[in-house]
Design a protein around this motif. Structure first.
Motif, short mmCIF file in Angstrom:
data_model
loop_
_atom_site.label_atom_id
_atom_site.label_comp_id
_atom_site.label_asym_id
_atom_site.label_seq_id
_atom_site.Cartn_x
_atom_site.Cartn_y
_atom_site.Cartn_z
N THR A 240 29.24 52.03 39.48
CA THR A 240 29.63 50.66 39.15
C THR A 240 29.63 49.87 40.45
O THR A 240 29.78 50.44 41.53
CB THR A 240 31.06 50.57 38.56
OG1 THR A 240 31.96 51.13 39.50
CG2 THR A 240 31.19 51.29 37.23
N ALA A 242 30.53 45.54 42.03
CA ALA A 242 30.94 44.18 41.69
C ALA A 242 30.61 43.24 42.84
O ALA A 242 30.91 43.53 44.00
CB ALA A 242 32.44 44.13 41.41
N VAL A 258 30.83 36.03 39.45
CA VAL A 258 31.09 37.47 39.37
C VAL A 258 29.97 38.15 38.58
O VAL A 258 29.57 37.67 37.51
CB VAL A 258 32.45 37.75 38.67
CG1 VAL A 258 32.80 39.23 38.73
CG2 VAL A 258 33.58 36.92 39.29
N ALA A 260 28.23 42.41 37.82
CA ALA A 260 28.45 43.86 37.99
C ALA A 260 27.11 44.59 38.03
O ALA A 260 26.13 44.16 37.42
CB ALA A 260 29.29 44.38 36.83
N LEU A 270 29.23 38.22 34.58
CA LEU A 270 30.47 38.38 33.81
C LEU A 270 31.13 37.01 33.57
O LEU A 270 32.16 36.68 34.19
CB LEU A 270 31.42 39.32 34.55
CG LEU A 270 30.93 40.78 34.66
CD1 LEU A 270 31.79 41.58 35.65
CD2 LEU A 270 30.92 41.46 33.30
N VAL A 273 34.92 36.88 32.76
CA VAL A 273 35.78 37.09 33.93
C VAL A 273 35.86 35.77 34.73
O VAL A 273 36.96 35.35 35.14
CB VAL A 273 35.22 38.23 34.82
CG1 VAL A 273 36.04 38.38 36.09
CG2 VAL A 273 35.18 39.54 34.03
N ALA A 291 39.80 40.85 35.14
CA ALA A 291 38.93 42.03 35.16
C ALA A 291 38.95 42.78 33.83
O ALA A 291 38.00 43.50 33.50
CB ALA A 291 39.34 42.97 36.29
N HIS A 293 38.28 41.69 31.14
CA HIS A 293 37.14 41.23 30.32
C HIS A 293 35.82 41.86 30.75
O HIS A 293 34.79 41.65 30.10
CB HIS A 293 36.98 39.70 30.44
CG HIS A 293 38.15 38.94 29.86
ND1 HIS A 293 38.36 38.84 28.52
CD2 HIS A 293 39.15 38.27 30.47
CE1 HIS A 293 39.45 38.12 28.30
NE2 HIS A 293 39.96 37.77 29.47
N ALA A 294 35.83 42.60 31.88
CA ALA A 294 34.55 43.06 32.44
C ALA A 294 33.78 43.97 31.49
O ALA A 294 32.56 43.98 31.49
CB ALA A 294 34.79 43.77 33.77
N LYS A 312 36.11 47.94 35.06
CA LYS A 312 37.25 47.00 35.13
C LYS A 312 37.98 47.16 36.47
O LYS A 312 38.34 46.18 37.12
CB LYS A 312 38.23 47.28 33.98
CG LYS A 312 37.68 46.90 32.62
CD LYS A 312 38.72 47.20 31.55
CE LYS A 312 38.08 47.27 30.18
NZ LYS A 312 38.98 47.81 29.18
N VAL A 315 35.94 45.71 39.39
CA VAL A 315 35.98 44.23 39.43
C VAL A 315 37.36 43.78 39.91
O VAL A 315 37.47 42.89 40.77
CB VAL A 315 35.62 43.65 38.04
CG1 VAL A 315 35.87 42.14 38.01
CG2 VAL A 315 34.17 43.96 37.69
N GLU A 316 38.40 44.39 39.38
CA GLU A 316 39.77 44.00 39.78
C GLU A 316 39.95 44.19 41.29
O GLU A 316 40.46 43.30 41.98
CB GLU A 316 40.80 44.83 39.01
CG GLU A 316 42.23 44.46 39.38
CD GLU A 316 43.27 45.34 38.69
OE1 GLU A 316 42.93 46.04 37.71
OE2 GLU A 316 44.43 45.35 39.14
#
Ligand SMILES: Cc1cc2nc3c(=O)[nH]c(=O)nc-3n(C[C@H](O)[C@H](O)[C@H](O)COP(=O)(O)OP(=O)(O)OC[C@H]3O[C@@H](n4cnc5c(N)ncnc54)[C@H](O)[C@@H]3O)c2cc1C
Length: 326
Positions: A240, A242, A258, A260, A270, A273, A291, A293-294, A312, A315-316
């Motif tokens: 993953t 971001a 943002v 991914a 995203l 997000v 995040a 919502h990712a 998630k 991203v967070e």
């Protein structure tokens, strides 16, 4: 290997003429030659474009950046304007491949690179991308590294580029030159989702050449960065990733970009997000809520369910790194 012809284009017109006749462009050669060796790809005529004048990084009139298609990954990452204006691009490149590869490989070749799906690269396996109609061995096979977003029944392969994730986040444009002249394509429309035709990967016509990637100006100050999660710390593709860029003024997030990587059949923007961030004040709670919502719309496979939660968290964490802890 098999027989093929090799010519070196002396200028852009020369390259376009050869491209129109069906010649396949080769820039750094770091991925196309591998695919030819494995006979995954069998172009009959190669056209070396490395001498074309597409090696400049320029600041556009509006304050964005235009990066020539033949600027290497290493040159792009180290360029002072790139480093200071969009660090997310430098970071994505520096976390890609190896130093040797980055010295050879070009930006145009990077966004054109093909998937690392092992079934695509194994000519004995069923793969609709390599051989349309043959099936998708990854769907029922070992699909730990495969996509959870943008997949179709025909294909679940991820797009492997890191810098393409930064370009998707920043809403870059791809400059193209072909027999019918110049045109620009938004990055979001350049790389195609597989649908029923996974063999069509880019919105590129026969013989068209990528000349540059343009990143539009964004309001300043802009903080940005790239986080890549992978099985080992170097020389590995993303599980993953971001790419995040935030414009914060007066304590409020005014712009959020943002995207991914490692999870989509194309670099995955995203918007949910981004919407959750705009107009809000940075806080740890906000990073977690946005995040969440990712993974919207994710369709995991048997071996890659872990990617939904990992995405998630990636991203967070990157929102917190870029936006600060509050
Ligand atoms: C071991 C290994 C690890 C890697 N790890 C990563 C990684 O972690 N992250 C990552 O992002 N990448 C990674 N890569 C991929 C690497 O970044 C690409 O191989 C490289 O960017 C391709 O650039 P190139 O100039 O060598 O392309 P080439 O091999 O020359 O060309 C690739 C494709 O692009 C087309 N092309 C090239 N230039 C143009 C142009 N201007 N217009 C139209 N078509 C063009 C060619 O026809 C070909 O189809 C890795 C590669 C290897 C081998």
């Amino acid at each position: 290997m098999y027989p093929f012809s090799f010519t070196k284009a002396s200028d852009t017109q020369d390259a376009l003429n050869a491209g129109r006749r069906g010649g396949r462009y080769i820039a750094g050669g770091t991925t196309l030659v591998d695919l030819m060796r494995e006979t995954v790809e069998r172009p009959e005529a190669l056209v070396d474009i490395s001498a074309l004048p597409l090696r400049e990084v320029t600041v556009t009139e509006r304050g964005g950046l235009r990066i020539g298609a033949l600027v290497t990954m290493a040159e792009t990452a180290a360029h002072p304007k790139v480093r200071t204006t969009f660090p997310v691009i430098s970071e994505a490149l520096e976390l890609s491949a190896s130093a040797q590869l980055r010295n050879m490989a070009t930006l145009g070749g990077n966004i054109m690179q093909r998937t690392r799906c092992t079934y695509f690269r194994d000519v004995t396996a069923a793969c609709n991308k390599r051989e349309p109609g043959s099936g998708c061995a990854a769907r029922e096979g070992f699909n730990r590294s495969h996509a959870i977003l943008g997949t179709s029944d025909a294909c679940v392969a991820t797009h492997p580029s890191d810098v393409a994730v930064a370009f998707a986040a920043l809403e870059a444009r791809v400059h193209l030159l072909g027999p019918d002249g110049q045109r620009q394509v938004p990055f979001a429309d350049f790389l195609l989702r597989p649908g029923n035709t996974p063999q069509h990967e880019q919105a590129l016509n026969q013989g068209e050449l990528i000349t540059a990637v343009e990143i539009p100006a964004l309001p300043r100050p802009l903080k940005s960065g790239y986080l890549k999660v992978r099985d080992r710390q170097s020389y590995e593709f993303a599980l993953t990733s971001a790419a995040v860029a935030l414009h914060i003024r007066g304590g409020v997030i005014r712009e959020a970009k943002v995207a991914a990587g490692g999870v989509g059949t194309v670099p995955w923007k995203l918007p949910a997000v981004e919407e959750a961030l705009i107009g809000e004040r940075p806080s740890d709670r906000l990073w977690a809520e946005a995040a969440a919502h990712a993974g919207d719309g994710a369709r995991p496979l048997q071996h890659n369910r872990f990617k939904v939660e990992l995405l998630k968290r990636t991203v967070e964490r990157q929102l917190r790194i870029v936006g600060g802890t509050k």
